[in-house]
Motif scaffolding. Structure first.
Motif, short mmCIF file in Angstrom:
data_model
loop_
_atom_site.label_atom_id
_atom_site.label_comp_id
_atom_site.label_asym_id
_atom_site.label_seq_id
_atom_site.Cartn_x
_atom_site.Cartn_y
_atom_site.Cartn_z
N GLU A 154 0.83 -1.20 0.00
CA GLU A 154 0.00 0.00 0.00
C GLU A 154 0.87 1.26 0.00
O GLU A 154 1.98 1.27 0.51
CB GLU A 154 -0.91 0.02 1.23
N VAL A 155 0.34 2.33 -0.57
CA VAL A 155 1.02 3.62 -0.55
C VAL A 155 0.32 4.51 0.46
O VAL A 155 -0.86 4.84 0.31
CB VAL A 155 0.99 4.29 -1.95
N LEU A 156 1.04 4.87 1.52
CA LEU A 156 0.45 5.68 2.59
C LEU A 156 0.61 7.17 2.28
O LEU A 156 1.50 7.58 1.52
CB LEU A 156 1.13 5.38 3.92
N ARG A 157 -0.26 7.97 2.87
CA ARG A 157 -0.12 9.41 2.76
C ARG A 157 1.13 9.86 3.52
O ARG A 157 1.56 9.22 4.48
CB ARG A 157 -1.35 10.12 3.35
N THR A 158 1.65 11.02 3.13
CA THR A 158 2.84 11.52 3.81
C THR A 158 2.58 11.80 5.28
O THR A 158 3.50 11.71 6.11
CB THR A 158 3.37 12.80 3.12
N SER A 159 1.34 12.12 5.64
CA SER A 159 1.03 12.43 7.03
C SER A 159 0.91 11.21 7.92
O SER A 159 0.91 11.32 9.15
CB SER A 159 -0.28 13.24 7.10
N THR A 160 0.79 10.01 7.32
CA THR A 160 0.65 8.79 8.12
C THR A 160 1.78 7.79 7.91
O THR A 160 1.95 6.88 8.71
CB THR A 160 -0.68 8.09 7.82
N ALA A 161 2.56 7.97 6.85
CA ALA A 161 3.65 7.02 6.58
C ALA A 161 4.69 7.02 7.69
O ALA A 161 5.20 5.96 8.08
CB ALA A 161 4.32 7.37 5.25
N GLY A 162 4.99 8.19 8.23
CA GLY A 162 6.00 8.29 9.27
C GLY A 162 5.63 7.53 10.52
O GLY A 162 6.44 6.78 11.08
N VAL A 163 4.39 7.68 10.97
CA VAL A 163 3.98 7.00 12.20
C VAL A 163 3.94 5.49 12.00
O VAL A 163 4.28 4.72 12.91
CB VAL A 163 2.63 7.53 12.71
N ALA A 164 3.56 5.04 10.80
CA ALA A 164 3.55 3.60 10.52
C ALA A 164 4.97 3.03 10.58
O ALA A 164 5.21 1.96 11.16
CB ALA A 164 2.93 3.33 9.15
N ALA A 165 5.92 3.76 10.00
CA ALA A 165 7.30 3.30 9.99
C ALA A 165 7.89 3.31 11.39
O ALA A 165 8.57 2.36 11.80
CB ALA A 165 8.13 4.18 9.07
N VAL A 166 7.65 4.38 12.14
CA VAL A 166 8.20 4.47 13.50
C VAL A 166 7.62 3.37 14.39
O VAL A 166 8.33 2.74 15.18
CB VAL A 166 7.93 5.86 14.11
N ALA A 167 6.32 3.13 14.27
CA ALA A 167 5.70 2.07 15.06
C ALA A 167 6.30 0.71 14.72
O ALA A 167 6.57 -0.11 15.62
CB ALA A 167 4.19 2.05 14.82
N ALA A 168 6.54 0.47 13.43
CA ALA A 168 7.13 -0.80 13.01
C ALA A 168 8.53 -0.96 13.59
O ALA A 168 8.93 -2.06 14.02
CB ALA A 168 7.17 -0.88 11.49
N LEU A 169 9.29 0.12 13.63
CA LEU A 169 10.64 0.07 14.18
C LEU A 169 10.62 -0.10 15.70
O LEU A 169 11.34 -0.93 16.26
CB LEU A 169 11.41 1.34 13.79
N LEU A 170 9.80 0.69 16.38
CA LEU A 170 9.77 0.63 17.84
C LEU A 170 9.25 -0.71 18.37
O LEU A 170 9.61 -1.12 19.47
CB LEU A 170 8.91 1.78 18.40
N SER A 171 8.42 -1.38 17.58
CA SER A 171 7.89 -2.67 18.01
C SER A 171 8.99 -3.72 18.14
O SER A 171 8.79 -4.76 18.77
CB SER A 171 6.81 -3.16 17.04
N ARG A 172 10.14 -3.40 17.57
CA ARG A 172 11.26 -4.34 17.62
C ARG A 172 12.36 -3.86 18.56
O ARG A 172 13.50 -4.29 18.48
CB ARG A 172 11.81 -4.55 16.21
N THR A 173 12.03 -2.94 19.46
CA THR A 173 12.98 -2.43 20.44
C THR A 173 12.46 -2.70 21.85
O THR A 173 11.28 -3.06 22.06
CB THR A 173 13.19 -0.91 20.28
N SER A 174 13.31 -2.46 22.84
CA SER A 174 12.92 -2.62 24.24
C SER A 174 11.90 -1.58 24.67
O SER A 174 11.20 -1.76 25.66
CB SER A 174 14.15 -2.53 25.14
N ARG A 175 11.80 -0.48 23.92
CA ARG A 175 10.83 0.56 24.26
C ARG A 175 9.40 0.03 24.19
O ARG A 175 8.54 0.44 24.96
CB ARG A 175 10.98 1.76 23.33
N TRP A 176 9.17 -0.88 23.25
CA TRP A 176 7.84 -1.47 23.10
C TRP A 176 7.84 -2.95 23.43
O TRP A 176 6.90 -3.66 23.13
CB TRP A 176 7.33 -1.25 21.67
N GLY A 177 8.94 -3.41 24.03
CA GLY A 177 9.06 -4.82 24.33
C GLY A 177 8.27 -5.24 25.56
O GLY A 177 7.87 -4.42 26.36
#
Length: 246
Positions: free
Chosen positions: A223-246
Motif C-alpha cells: 500500500e502507498v500511505l499518505r505523507t502524514s501517516t507514513a512516518g507514524v507507521a514506519a516508526v511504530a514498526a521500528l519501535l515494536s522491535r525495540t525494548s521501548r515497546w518490548g
C-alpha cells in the motif's frame, strides 16, 4: 481518570513539599478554561524527563501554585527516533506532528523537499513552524510524555543529508524500493532517522543523496500511505522491535 498535565519551564531542584508556580498561557488554560480549583491534583512536567504530581494550593487570573507530592525523573528513551517530514499541504503537517508525538519520536524535522506542495517562506514559515511546535507540545501533554519532542527549524535537503550521515540508522521511505523495512536491524542506541517524502514523492536526486549519506531506501508494504501517516507507521514498526515497546 488521568490527571491533567501542564508544562512548566523548569523543575530544577524540585522536591516533595516544595511549591511550583505556573504562570502565563498554561495557567490561564488551567484556571479559566479547565476551571482548576484549590485542592485538585495535577501533573507538572518540564518536558525534559522530570514530572511531578502536585496539589493546587492557590489560583489567580493567569497563575496557580501547587505543592509537590511526588517527583519522578525518567531517562530519555532509546533509541531516539528522528523523523524528517516533508512539508505536506493543508493541515496534514499538524496531523503528522500529532501522531508522531503520540508514538514517541524525539524530534520532528520539517523539510522543504523538491516536490513539496506547501512552501514555507517569510511570515507563513514562522506561523507554520509555531503551529507544528504547539501541536507537538499539546500532543505530548495528552500522551503524558516526560520527554517532549523537539520540532526543528525548516531543513534543506543538504541539512537532511548531514543528519543522515550522523545517524546510527537512516531510513528513507520510498514506494519503489525493493528492500522491506522489516529487513533492517534496529539499533539499541540512536539516533534512528526516518525520512518521509512529500505527496509528489521523492526525486531520484534526493534518494541518491540520502543513500550516499548511508540511509537505506525501504518500502513499508504494497500500500502507498499518505505523507502524514507514513512516518507514524514506519516508526511504530521500528519501535515494536525495540525494548521501548518490548
Amino acid at each position: 481518570m488521568s490527571l491533567p498535565v501542564h508544562l512548566v519551564p523548569t523543575l530544577e531542584g524540585a522536591g516533595v513539599g516544595s511549591t511550583v508556580t505556573v504562570e502565563g498561557d498554561e495557567a490561564h488554560h488551567a484556571v479559566a478554561v479547565r476551571r482548576l480549583r484549590v485542592g485538585e491534583s495535577v501533573v507538572l512536567t518540564d518536558g525534559a524527563g522530570t514530572s511531578v504530581t502536585a496539589e493546587v494550593t492557590s489560583t489567580g487570573k493567569r497563575v496557580f501554585e501547587a505543592s509537590l507530592a511526588d517527583v519522578r525523573r525518567v531517562a530519555a528513551p532509546t533509541p531516539a527516533v528522528i523523523v524528517v517530514q516533508a512539508l505536506p499541504k493543508g493541515d496534514r503537517g499538524e496531523l503528522a506532528v500529532e501522531v508522531l508525538t503520540e508514538v514517541g519520536v524525539a524530534r520532528v524535522v520539517p523539510w522543504a523537499a523538491s516536490r513539496s506542495v506547501a512552501v514555507w517562506k517569510g511570515e507563513r514559515a514562522a506561523k507554520s513552524l509555531a503551529k507544528w511546535r504547539s501541536t507537538a507540545r499539546e500532543a505530548a501533554k495528552q500522551a503524558r510524555r516526560s520527554w517532549f519532542p523537539e520540532v526543528s527549524d525548516l531543513a534543506s535537503t543538504a541539512d537532511v543529508v548531514a543528519l543522515l550521515e550522523s545517524a546510527t540508522l537512516g531510513v528513507v521511505l520510498h514506494e519503489e524500493a525493493s528492500l522491506p523495512l522489516a529487513a533492517l536491524e534496529v539499533p539499541v542506541e540512536g539516533p534512528v532517522v526516518v525520512v518521509v517524502g512529500p505527496e509528489g514523492g521523492l526525486t531520484e536526486e534526493e534518494v541518491a543523496a540520502f543513500t550516499v549519506a548511508g540511509a537505506s531506501s525501504v518500502r513499508l508494504g504494497a500500500e502507498v500511505l499518505r505523507t502524514s501517516t507514513a512516518g507514524v507507521a514506519a516508526v511504530a514498526a521500528l519501535l515494536s522491535r525495540t525494548s521501548r515497546w518490548g
